[in-house]
Design an enzyme around this catalytic site. Structure first.
Site, PDB file in Angstrom:
ATOM      1  N   CYS A  93       0.846  -1.187   0.000  1.00 13.13           N
ATOM      2  CA  CYS A  93       0.000   0.000   0.000  1.00 13.13           C
ATOM      3  C   CYS A  93       0.885   1.242   0.000  1.00 13.13           C
ATOM      4  O   CYS A  93       2.002   1.239   0.523  1.00 13.13           O
ATOM      5  CB  CYS A  93      -0.909  -0.007   1.228  1.00 13.13           C
ATOM      6  SG  CYS A  93      -2.048   1.410   1.309  1.00 13.13           S
ATOM      7  N   ASP A  95       0.520   3.753   1.754  1.00 14.93           N
ATOM      8  CA  ASP A  95       0.488   4.365   3.077  1.00 14.93           C
ATOM      9  C   ASP A  95       1.901   4.663   3.585  1.00 14.93           C
ATOM     10  O   ASP A  95       2.784   3.812   3.529  1.00 14.93           O
ATOM     11  CB  ASP A  95      -0.225   3.420   4.052  1.00 14.93           C
ATOM     12  CG  ASP A  95      -0.618   4.106   5.351  1.00 14.93           C
ATOM     13  OD1 ASP A  95       0.293   4.489   6.107  1.00 14.93           O
ATOM     14  OD2 ASP A  95      -1.826   4.265   5.605  1.00 14.93           O
ATOM     15  N   ARG A  97       3.037   4.848   6.446  1.00 17.86           N
ATOM     16  CA  ARG A  97       3.442   4.137   7.661  1.00 17.86           C
ATOM     17  C   ARG A  97       4.006   2.752   7.389  1.00 17.86           C
ATOM     18  O   ARG A  97       4.403   2.046   8.325  1.00 17.86           O
ATOM     19  CB  ARG A  97       2.241   4.013   8.604  1.00 17.86           C
ATOM     20  CG  ARG A  97       1.666   5.338   9.063  1.00 17.86           C
ATOM     21  CD  ARG A  97       0.311   5.142   9.729  1.00 17.86           C
ATOM     22  NE  ARG A  97      -0.683   4.647   8.781  1.00 17.86           N
ATOM     23  CZ  ARG A  97      -1.929   4.297   9.106  1.00 17.86           C
ATOM     24  NH1 ARG A  97      -2.305   4.354  10.378  1.00 17.86           N
ATOM     25  NH2 ARG A  97      -2.773   3.872   8.185  1.00 17.86           N
ATOM     26  N   HIS A 150      -2.183  -3.688   5.276  1.00 19.70           N
ATOM     27  CA  HIS A 150      -1.931  -3.219   6.643  1.00 19.70           C
ATOM     28  C   HIS A 150      -3.239  -2.843   7.316  1.00 19.70           C
ATOM     29  O   HIS A 150      -4.176  -2.355   6.672  1.00 19.70           O
ATOM     30  CB  HIS A 150      -0.972  -2.022   6.651  1.00 19.70           C
ATOM     31  CG  HIS A 150      -1.546  -0.781   6.031  1.00 19.70           C
ATOM     32  ND1 HIS A 150      -2.182   0.203   6.761  1.00 19.70           N
ATOM     33  CD2 HIS A 150      -1.597  -0.371   4.745  1.00 19.70           C
ATOM     34  CE1 HIS A 150      -2.589   1.167   5.943  1.00 19.70           C
ATOM     35  NE2 HIS A 150      -2.251   0.845   4.722  1.00 19.70           N
ATOM     36  N   CYS A 153      -6.006   0.504   7.012  1.00 15.77           N
ATOM     37  CA  CYS A 153      -5.892   0.928   5.613  1.00 15.77           C
ATOM     38  C   CYS A 153      -7.062   1.820   5.223  1.00 15.77           C
ATOM     39  O   CYS A 153      -8.230   1.411   5.303  1.00 15.77           O
ATOM     40  CB  CYS A 153      -5.829  -0.292   4.696  1.00 15.77           C
ATOM     41  SG  CYS A 153      -5.708   0.121   2.945  1.00 15.77           S
TER      42      CYS A 153
END
Length: 277
Positions: A93, A95, A97, A150, A153
Site C-alpha cells: 500500500c 500508506d 506508515r 496493513h 488501511c
C-alpha cells in the site's frame, strides 16, 4: 393543632432536596461506562515541511545518510553500479506508515517495490503494476512476491462506505468492494466494525495474491521452475502478509493456495507443467 402540625411537616418535607429521599444523582442513575481510552496522538513529521525550503532538510539528511553508509562500507554504493538483483518483489500500500525495506529490516537493493492504494493487483487496469511484475519476474528473476496489506488501511475502510468517492478512486475501490461481495457471508458474521475491517484487509491481501496467480507471467515462471532441479521449489513464491502500524509487526497469513487454485479449475490456466520439454 394536629392539622397544623401535619401541614407544617409537609411544607418542611417539600423543602428538602430530593437527594434526602432518593440519594444522590449518581445513586439514582445506572452506573456509567468507563470513558473510552484516548486515542494516541497523531505522529507529526520530525521536520517542518511547511515552506519551500523543506528540500534543504531532505538533501542534508541524504548527505548524512550517504556519508554514514560509505564510512561503514566504502564499497556500498559502487557495488550497485553493475545493477540490482533483489530477491523480493513487494506489492504494498502507498500508506506512509508501511515502508517496505524499513519494516523488513532489509537494505538498499534487497527489494523491488511497487505500491498503490490498498495494495491491489488489477491486471486489467494497472499497467504500471503489471510492468513491475513482468520485469521483476522475467528480468530480475525475483524469487518471492510479497503482497502486503496493513491494518488501518484507508482504502479498505473507504470501500466499506456506501459513498461515491468519484473516479478514479471509486473505480479503484470497486475491486475491494468485489472482495466484500465474495466474502460477504463471513464478513457479516463479524459484528464489531473494527474487527470486520481488519478481516477485510486480510481477505483483500488473499484476493490480490489470487489475481497474481491468474496472470500469464506468473504462471509461465511457475511452469518453467516446476520440478526443475535448478530450483528448490517453483518460483515465484507468493506470500500474503499484513503489517500492523500500531505494533510494527508483520505476519504472514495462513493460506492454502494450492487448494484455492484448484477451486478455480482451469478457467485461468494458460500454462501447464506437462508442456515443459
Amino acid at each position: 393543632m394536629a392539622k397544623s402540625f401535619v401541614a407544617t411537616l409537609v411544607l418542611a418535607l417539600m423543602a428538602l432536596p430530593s437527594e434526602a429521599f432518593f440519594g444522590t444523582k449518581s445513586m439514582m442513575s445506572p452506573p456509567s461506562k468507563a470513558p473510552p481510552a484516548p486515542k494516541p496522538a497523531l505522529r507529526m513529521p520530525k521536520y517542518d515541511f511547511t515552506d519551500d525550503k523543506f528540500l534543504e532538510q531532505v538533501f542534508d539528511n541524504n548527505k548524512k545518510w550517504a556519508e554514514a553508509k560509505k564510512a561503514a562500507d566504502p564499497t556500498f554504493f559502487s557495488n550497485f553500479e553493475a545493477g540490482q538483483a533483489p530477491p523480493i518483489l513487494w506489492i504494498g500500500c502507498s500508506d506512509s506508515r508501511a515502508p517496505p525495506n524499513t519494516i523488513m529490516g532489509l537494505e538498499v537493493g534487497d527489494v523491488f517495490v511497487t505500491r498503490n492504494v490498498a495494495n491491489c493487483v488489477n491486471p486489467g487496469m494497472d499497467n504500471s503494476l503489471m510492468s513491475v511484475v513482468q520485469y521483476g519476474i522475467t528480468a530480475l528473476m525475483c524469487s518471492h512476491i510479497v503482497v502486503c496489506g496493513h491494518y488501518g488501511c484507508g482504502g479498505v475502510a473507504a470501500s466499506m462506505e456506501n459513498t461515491d468517492h468519484t473516479p478514479p478512486l471509486e473505480q479503484w475501490l470497486v475491486q475491494i468492494r468485489d472482495t466484500q461481495r465474495i466474502h460477504a457471508e463471513e464478513l457479516r458474521r463479524i459484528s464489531d466494525k473494527d474487527e470486520r475491517t481488519k478481516r477485510l484487509v486480510e481477505l483483500n491481501v488473499v484476493e490480490q495474491c489470487m489475481n497474481l496467480f491468474k496472470t500469464g507471467v506468473v504462471q509461465k515462471r511457475l511452469t518453467e521452475t516446476y520440478k526443475n532441479p535448478e530450483y528448490p521449489f517453483s518460483l515465484p513464491r507468493i506470500h500474503p502478509v499484513v503489517y500492523d502500524p500500531a505494533t510494527g509487526y508483520l505476519k504472514e497469513l495462513d493460506v492454502d493456495f494450492s487448494t484455492k487454485i484448484k477451486q478455480l479449475g482451469d478457467i485461468y490456466t494458460m500454462y501447464f507443467p506437462e508442456e515443459q520439454e
